[in-house]
Design a protein around this motif. Sequence first.
Motif, PDB file in Angstrom:
ATOM      1  N   SER A   1       0.857  -1.175   0.000  1.00  0.00           N
ATOM      2  CA  SER A   1       0.000   0.000   0.000  1.00  0.00           C
ATOM      3  C   SER A   1       0.901   1.236   0.000  1.00  0.00           C
ATOM      4  O   SER A   1       1.618   1.480   0.971  1.00  0.00           O
TER       5      SER A   1
ATOM      6  N   ALA B   1       0.130   4.321   0.292  1.00  0.00           N
ATOM      7  CA  ALA B   1      -0.234   5.250   1.365  1.00  0.00           C
ATOM      8  C   ALA B   1       0.354   4.811   2.712  1.00  0.00           C
ATOM      9  O   ALA B   1       0.854   5.640   3.477  1.00  0.00           O
ATOM     10  N   LYS B   2       0.328   3.515   2.983  1.00  0.00           N
ATOM     11  CA  LYS B   2       0.864   3.017   4.255  1.00  0.00           C
ATOM     12  C   LYS B   2       2.393   3.061   4.260  1.00  0.00           C
ATOM     13  O   LYS B   2       3.010   3.352   5.295  1.00  0.00           O
TER      14      LYS B   2
ATOM     15  N   GLU C   1       4.240   5.275   2.578  1.00  0.00           N
ATOM     16  CA  GLU C   1       4.579   6.695   2.738  1.00  0.00           C
ATOM     17  C   GLU C   1       4.323   7.168   4.170  1.00  0.00           C
ATOM     18  O   GLU C   1       5.102   7.958   4.713  1.00  0.00           O
TER      19      GLU C   1
END
Length: 192
Positions: A92, A94-95, A97
């Motif tokens: 992921s 987003a995870k 980052e």
Amino acid sequence: MTETIHRCRWAEGDDRMRACHDEEWGVPIRDSRALWEKLVLDTFQAGLSWRTILHKRDAFRAAFEGFDPLRIAAYGPAEIERLMGDAGIVRSRAKIEATIRNARGFLDMQERGEDFSAFVWSFVDGDPAMGDGTGSAARSAAGDALSAALKKRGFGFVGPVVVHAWLQAVGVINDHETTCFRRDAVAGAQIS
């Protein structure tokens, strides 16, 4: 005659889950680095089961270089792409980052002389809080407050549900079910 051992419902049915439950989940942790490592794992758990993350924990540890916040804070686009290509972890963006941002936040707190462990434990006045023992609470007042404080420090993917789950895992909140054999044992555990 064999005595039946009662565990939290989530730990039944899988040897690795039982071992995690019986040996580490909910045991109070005071080490800043260990707390941060568990936060990384709980960040990746968001929207997934703990079983998924637990079964990938070794792959996460390898992919994130032993969860070394100094190394992770320096990650850039190449490392993000390397992690996005690693089938052993949850891919992921987003995870990933957020984990990099959180490493930077963790180090920023250290640089300012703010101990991560003392900061986390201050939300329960330094002593583990007892959960209601039902195993059903998804949030807590401590988790809500800590979530907001982490966000103010630039952390990401640290919503109240994620933070509450993390606080349970690291023993800040003893949320073993009332009938679980670990509830009283963890309540009397020495804090590591």
